[in-house]
Write a protein that holds these residues in place. Structure first.
Motif, PDB file in Angstrom:
ATOM      1  N   THR A 171      33.377  30.189  47.083  1.00  0.00           N
ATOM      2  CA  THR A 171      32.892  30.576  45.753  1.00  0.00           C
ATOM      3  C   THR A 171      33.416  31.934  45.321  1.00  0.00           C
ATOM      4  OG1 THR A 171      30.797  31.593  46.446  1.00  0.00           O
ATOM      5  CG2 THR A 171      30.787  29.206  46.120  1.00  0.00           C
ATOM      6  N   SER A 172      34.564  32.335  45.825  1.00  0.00           N
ATOM      7  CA  SER A 172      35.145  33.621  45.434  1.00  0.00           C
ATOM      8  C   SER A 172      35.878  33.493  44.100  1.00  0.00           C
ATOM      9  CB  SER A 172      36.117  34.119  46.507  1.00  0.00           C
ATOM     10  OG  SER A 172      35.432  34.451  47.696  1.00  0.00           O
ATOM     11  N   SER A 173      35.971  34.614  43.401  1.00  0.00           N
ATOM     12  CA  SER A 173      36.731  34.699  42.160  1.00  0.00           C
ATOM     13  C   SER A 173      37.870  35.685  42.385  1.00  0.00           C
ATOM     14  CB  SER A 173      35.828  35.172  41.016  1.00  0.00           C
ATOM     15  OG  SER A 173      36.559  35.308  39.823  1.00  0.00           O
ATOM     16  N   ILE A 174      39.102  35.179  42.311  1.00  0.00           N
ATOM     17  CA  ILE A 174      40.274  35.982  42.657  1.00  0.00           C
ATOM     18  C   ILE A 174      41.028  36.317  41.384  1.00  0.00           C
ATOM     19  CG2 ILE A 174      42.297  36.130  44.148  1.00  0.00           C
ATOM     20  CD1 ILE A 174      39.665  35.600  45.637  1.00  0.00           C
ATOM     21  N   ARG A 175      41.036  37.585  41.014  1.00  0.00           N
ATOM     22  CA  ARG A 175      41.695  38.008  39.777  1.00  0.00           C
ATOM     23  C   ARG A 175      42.909  38.893  40.033  1.00  0.00           C
ATOM     24  NH1 ARG A 175      36.046  39.046  38.885  1.00  0.00           N
ATOM     25  NH2 ARG A 175      35.110  37.465  37.548  1.00  0.00           N
ATOM     26  N   GLN A 176      43.014  39.433  41.243  1.00  0.00           N
ATOM     27  CA  GLN A 176      44.153  40.279  41.594  1.00  0.00           C
ATOM     28  C   GLN A 176      44.702  39.830  42.950  1.00  0.00           C
ATOM     29  OE1 GLN A 176      41.939  44.099  40.935  1.00  0.00           O
ATOM     30  NE2 GLN A 176      43.803  44.660  39.817  1.00  0.00           N
ATOM     31  N   ASP A 177      45.869  40.373  43.303  1.00  0.00           N
ATOM     32  CA  ASP A 177      46.540  39.953  44.527  1.00  0.00           C
ATOM     33  C   ASP A 177      45.700  40.276  45.763  1.00  0.00           C
ATOM     34  OD1 ASP A 177      48.608  39.209  42.902  1.00  0.00           O
ATOM     35  OD2 ASP A 177      49.964  40.819  43.509  1.00  0.00           O
ATOM     36  N   ILE A 178      45.730  39.359  46.730  1.00  0.00           N
ATOM     37  CA  ILE A 178      45.053  39.542  48.013  1.00  0.00           C
ATOM     38  C   ILE A 178      46.120  39.803  49.066  1.00  0.00           C
ATOM     39  CG2 ILE A 178      43.439  38.578  49.681  1.00  0.00           C
ATOM     40  CD1 ILE A 178      42.304  38.908  46.836  1.00  0.00           C
ATOM     41  N   PRO A 179      46.196  41.001  49.631  1.00  0.00           N
ATOM     42  CA  PRO A 179      47.230  41.293  50.622  1.00  0.00           C
ATOM     43  C   PRO A 179      47.126  40.394  51.856  1.00  0.00           C
ATOM     44  CG  PRO A 179      46.269  43.328  49.789  1.00  0.00           C
ATOM     45  CD  PRO A 179      45.412  42.199  49.289  1.00  0.00           C
ATOM     46  N   PRO A 180      48.226  40.240  52.574  1.00  0.00           N
ATOM     47  CA  PRO A 180      48.206  39.424  53.791  1.00  0.00           C
ATOM     48  C   PRO A 180      47.228  39.964  54.823  1.00  0.00           C
ATOM     49  CG  PRO A 180      50.246  40.683  53.624  1.00  0.00           C
ATOM     50  CD  PRO A 180      49.547  40.839  52.329  1.00  0.00           C
ATOM     51  N   TYR A 181      46.745  39.063  55.645  1.00  0.00           N
ATOM     52  CA  TYR A 181      45.910  39.353  56.813  1.00  0.00           C
ATOM     53  C   TYR A 181      44.452  39.646  56.486  1.00  0.00           C
ATOM     54  CZ  TYR A 181      50.640  40.440  58.508  1.00  0.00           C
ATOM     55  OH  TYR A 181      51.982  40.419  58.784  1.00  0.00           O
ATOM     56  N   LEU A 182      44.079  39.770  55.208  1.00  0.00           N
ATOM     57  CA  LEU A 182      42.732  40.198  54.860  1.00  0.00           C
ATOM     58  C   LEU A 182      41.732  39.058  54.949  1.00  0.00           C
ATOM     59  CD1 LEU A 182      44.118  42.793  53.940  1.00  0.00           C
ATOM     60  CD2 LEU A 182      42.705  42.745  51.882  1.00  0.00           C
ATOM     61  N   ILE A 183      40.473  39.439  55.124  1.00  0.00           N
ATOM     62  CA  ILE A 183      39.357  38.512  55.021  1.00  0.00           C
ATOM     63  C   ILE A 183      38.347  39.125  54.072  1.00  0.00           C
ATOM     64  CG2 ILE A 183      38.175  39.486  57.050  1.00  0.00           C
ATOM     65  CD1 ILE A 183      37.206  36.632  57.682  1.00  0.00           C
TER      66      ILE A 183
END
Length: 264
Positions: A171-183
């Motif tokens: 149920t996340s809302s992603i509006r900007q880039d998510i860098p690699p390896y993140l949680i």
């Protein structure tokens, strides 16, 4: 091949299917579709458009694959959908072709799990070994790196990039880039750390994971601008040569961001 195609299925004369491709009841295969060996098309699927499908893919049932983009600018251009090998595509998934305003092709790599009711819009570029859980909605022009995991019912804004090995909670809302390896998770998305468990399962050494945790702190805990954090990561590469390549993936992603990255 005829014995593997259900009598109620419709396969256009121009379609190119390997001899062992199975097509279930009431499915429709369009004339510009190519499907390689070992693939299975379940019942009530529609695969059309200029669509190329690799080996050993499964389209479980009620899928819409290769449909025209949901873009008002689309004017009938022969844009494409390319699917690699070994993907599982579950019920009511939609995978659309690209647009002339981008590269003209939507791509899905190898060994991906695309769960029920996922929508993959035009010009998305999805890597390999990803898991995209039930109900995830991907707008147009999204890039997703290898081994990324997106939790159910998450929504991703157009043109966003999600880095390799990132893990996004449901149920996340992603509006900007998510860098690699993140949680992380949330509306808006908030990172909480490095996907250590996933990295360990994929063969990353404890030393490399420790270095990536330091890179995360530089980006999110030191009150640095992105450019400053990248410079500090280059110093980290000199201090931790065993993690140079892994940290470089992070640097390259950050320096290539046009939408900005999700911050705390």
């Amino acid at each position: 091949m005829a014995g593997l195609i259900h009598p109620t299925a419709i396969v256009a004369p121009g379609a190119q299917l390997a001899d062992d491709v199975s097509v279930g009841p009431y499915s429709i295969i369009g004339e510009h579709v190519s499907i390689a060996a070992g693939s299975v098309v379940g019942p009530h699927c529609v695969i059309d458009g200029h669509t190329t499908i690799g080996r050993k893919n499964t389209f479980y049932r009620h899928c819409s694959i290769g449909g025209i983009p949901q873009d008002k600018k689309y004017n009938g251009e022969p844009t494409r959908l390319e699917i690699g090998d070994g993907n599982m595509v579950r019920e009511f998934v939609t995978l659309n072709t690209g647009t002339a305003q981008d590269v003209g092709v939507t791509r899905l790599g190898d060994d991906n799990w695309i769960m029920a009711y996922v929508h993959v819009a035009h010009d998305c570029q999805i890597g390999s070994h990803t898991v995209i859980a039930n109900g995830v909605q991907l707008a147009g022009h999204i890039h997703i790196g290898d081994w990324a995991i997106l939790g159910g019912l998450s929504a991703v804004h157009q043109f966003v990039r999600i880095g390799a090995h990132a893990m996004i909670g449901g149920t996340s809302s992603i509006r900007q880039d998510i860098p690699p390896y993140l949680i992380g998770a949330g509306d808006p998305f908030r990172p909480v750390g490095v996907n250590s468990e996933g990295l360990g399962r994929r063969g990353y050494t404890p030393e490399a994971i420790a270095a990536l945790k330091e890179a995360y702190k530089l980006l999110y805990r030191r009150n640095l601008k992105v450019e400053e954090a990248c410079e500090q990561m280059r110093n980290l590469q000199d201090e931790r040569p065993e993690a140079r390549e892994a940290v470089q993936v992070m640097i390259d992603f950050l320096t290539g961001s046009s939408r900005g990255i999700a911050r705390l």
